[in-house]
Design a protein around this motif. Structure first.
Motif, PDB file in Angstrom:
ATOM      1  N   UNK A  62      -5.387   2.970 -20.417  1.00 13.84           N
ATOM      2  CA  UNK A  62      -6.725   2.446 -20.686  1.00 13.84           C
ATOM      3  C   UNK A  62      -7.757   3.161 -19.812  1.00 13.84           C
ATOM      4  N   UNK A  63      -7.419   3.352 -18.533  1.00 14.28           N
ATOM      5  CA  UNK A  63      -8.318   4.097 -17.631  1.00 14.28           C
ATOM      6  C   UNK A  63      -8.569   5.507 -18.151  1.00 14.28           C
ATOM      7  N   UNK A  64      -7.522   6.170 -18.606  1.00 14.13           N
ATOM      8  CA  UNK A  64      -7.658   7.534 -19.134  1.00 14.13           C
ATOM      9  C   UNK A  64      -8.545   7.557 -20.372  1.00 14.13           C
ATOM     10  N   UNK A  65      -8.387   6.577 -21.249  1.00 21.82           N
ATOM     11  CA  UNK A  65      -9.222   6.505 -22.454  1.00 21.82           C
ATOM     12  C   UNK A  65     -10.690   6.293 -22.092  1.00 21.82           C
ATOM     13  N   UNK A  66     -10.942   5.453 -21.098  1.00 17.35           N
ATOM     14  CA  UNK A  66     -12.316   5.220 -20.652  1.00 17.35           C
ATOM     15  C   UNK A  66     -12.939   6.475 -20.074  1.00 17.35           C
ATOM     16  N   UNK A  67     -12.142   7.239 -19.349  1.00 20.53           N
ATOM     17  CA  UNK A  67     -12.656   8.463 -18.719  1.00 20.53           C
ATOM     18  C   UNK A  67     -12.979   9.531 -19.760  1.00 20.53           C
ATOM     19  N   UNK A  68     -12.227   9.539 -20.856  1.00 24.18           N
ATOM     20  CA  UNK A  68     -12.422  10.576 -21.876  1.00 24.18           C
ATOM     21  C   UNK A  68     -13.138  10.058 -23.105  1.00 24.18           C
ATOM     22  N   UNK A  69     -13.440   8.759 -23.139  1.00 27.44           N
ATOM     23  CA  UNK A  69     -14.027   8.163 -24.329  1.00 27.44           C
ATOM     24  C   UNK A  69     -15.483   8.218 -24.311  1.00 27.44           C
ATOM     25  N   UNK A 118       0.862  -1.183   0.000  1.00 25.82           N
ATOM     26  CA  UNK A 118       0.000   0.000   0.000  1.00 25.82           C
ATOM     27  C   UNK A 118       0.896   1.229   0.000  1.00 25.82           C
ATOM     28  N   UNK A 119       0.522   2.221  -0.818  1.00 30.51           N
ATOM     29  CA  UNK A 119       1.296   3.452  -0.903  1.00 30.51           C
ATOM     30  C   UNK A 119       0.355   4.642  -0.831  1.00 30.51           C
ATOM     31  N   UNK A 120       0.836   5.731  -0.216  1.00 29.14           N
ATOM     32  CA  UNK A 120       0.111   6.991  -0.302  1.00 29.14           C
ATOM     33  C   UNK A 120       0.254   7.480  -1.738  1.00 29.14           C
ATOM     34  N   UNK A 121      -0.862   7.910  -2.343  1.00 28.64           N
ATOM     35  CA  UNK A 121      -0.834   8.309  -3.751  1.00 28.64           C
ATOM     36  C   UNK A 121      -1.784   9.461  -3.994  1.00 28.64           C
ATOM     37  N   UNK A 122      -1.467  10.245  -5.010  1.00 23.27           N
ATOM     38  CA  UNK A 122      -2.378  11.304  -5.441  1.00 23.27           C
ATOM     39  C   UNK A 122      -3.630  10.646  -6.025  1.00 23.27           C
ATOM     40  N   UNK A 123      -4.815  11.170  -5.725  1.00 25.97           N
ATOM     41  CA  UNK A 123      -6.045  10.557  -6.235  1.00 25.97           C
ATOM     42  C   UNK A 123      -6.142  10.632  -7.755  1.00 25.97           C
ATOM     43  N   UNK A 124      -6.673   9.587  -8.329  1.00 27.22           N
ATOM     44  CA  UNK A 124      -6.953   9.559  -9.759  1.00 27.22           C
ATOM     45  C   UNK A 124      -8.362  10.120  -9.964  1.00 27.22           C
ATOM     46  N   UNK A 125      -8.576  10.765 -11.087  1.00 27.17           N
ATOM     47  CA  UNK A 125      -9.898  11.313 -11.386  1.00 27.17           C
ATOM     48  C   UNK A 125     -10.676  10.332 -12.259  1.00 27.17           C
ATOM     49  N   UNK A 126     -11.936  10.155 -11.951  1.00 28.45           N
ATOM     50  CA  UNK A 126     -12.875   9.418 -12.803  1.00 28.45           C
ATOM     51  C   UNK A 126     -12.499   7.977 -13.109  1.00 28.45           C
ATOM     52  N   UNK A 127     -12.011   7.240 -12.145  1.00 27.43           N
ATOM     53  CA  UNK A 127     -11.745   5.814 -12.366  1.00 27.43           C
ATOM     54  C   UNK A 127     -12.907   5.020 -11.789  1.00 27.43           C
ATOM     55  N   UNK A 128     -13.864   4.704 -12.627  1.00 26.67           N
ATOM     56  CA  UNK A 128     -15.065   4.043 -12.145  1.00 26.67           C
ATOM     57  C   UNK A 128     -15.241   2.631 -12.685  1.00 26.67           C
ATOM     58  N   UNK A 129     -14.419   2.232 -13.650  1.00 25.97           N
ATOM     59  CA  UNK A 129     -14.545   0.911 -14.254  1.00 25.97           C
ATOM     60  C   UNK A 129     -13.302   0.083 -13.984  1.00 25.97           C
ATOM     61  N   UNK A 130     -13.482  -1.229 -14.069  1.00 23.71           N
ATOM     62  CA  UNK A 130     -12.353  -2.138 -13.953  1.00 23.71           C
ATOM     63  C   UNK A 130     -11.605  -2.198 -15.281  1.00 23.71           C
ATOM     64  N   UNK A 131     -10.316  -2.494 -15.200  1.00 31.54           N
ATOM     65  CA  UNK A 131      -9.464  -2.603 -16.386  1.00 31.54           C
ATOM     66  C   UNK A 131      -8.652  -3.889 -16.284  1.00 31.54           C
ATOM     67  N   UNK A 132      -8.480  -4.545 -17.411  1.00 35.56           N
ATOM     68  CA  UNK A 132      -7.600  -5.714 -17.503  1.00 35.56           C
ATOM     69  C   UNK A 132      -6.655  -5.484 -18.675  1.00 35.56           C
TER      70      UNK A 132
END
Length: 105
Positions: free
Chosen positions: A98-105, A7-21
């Motif tokens: 892939x997460x970024x593409x989903x958020x903007x796609x 576990x690491x402290x991390x800056x929050x990601x925006x708009x990650x609502x789906x799973x990715x494989x």
């Protein structure tokens, strides 16, 4: 199999609502599954690996990744079959793209 948890402290990601494989489980390769976490200030990595004795390498690679990208609020499950650190970094970066593409796609 060896299971590692980080576990690491991390800056929050925006708009990650789906799973990715991404990636595949195969010799010298790695599969990455990404899911949202409720705690947006931390990232979690669960590594299922066939190789033992490289915990410190895993920790260094994953810490570097979590500092380079805003991945707070994400859990990464890695199914490893002997991937090199370069392949690990590549697969993790692919998952973020892939997460970024989903958020903007």
């Amino acid at each position: 199999m060896n299971v590692l948890n980080f576990d690491f402290d991390s800056q929050p990601i925006a708009d990650a609502k789906k799973d990715v494989i991404c990636g595949v489980v195969g010799s010298g390769n790695l599969e990455v599954l990404v899911s949202p976490l409720e705690n947006s200030a931390q990232s979690r990595f669960v590594v299922d690996t066939s190789v033992t004795g490289f915990d410190h390498i895993w920790q260094a690679v994953l810490k570097d990744f979590s500092e380079r990208y805003a991945v707070g609020g994400l859990e990464f499950k890695l199914n490893d079959m002997g991937a090199t650190p370069a392949v690990v970094s590549l697969r993790l970066s692919q998952a973020i793209h892939i997460l970024a593409e989903q958020a903007h796609g």
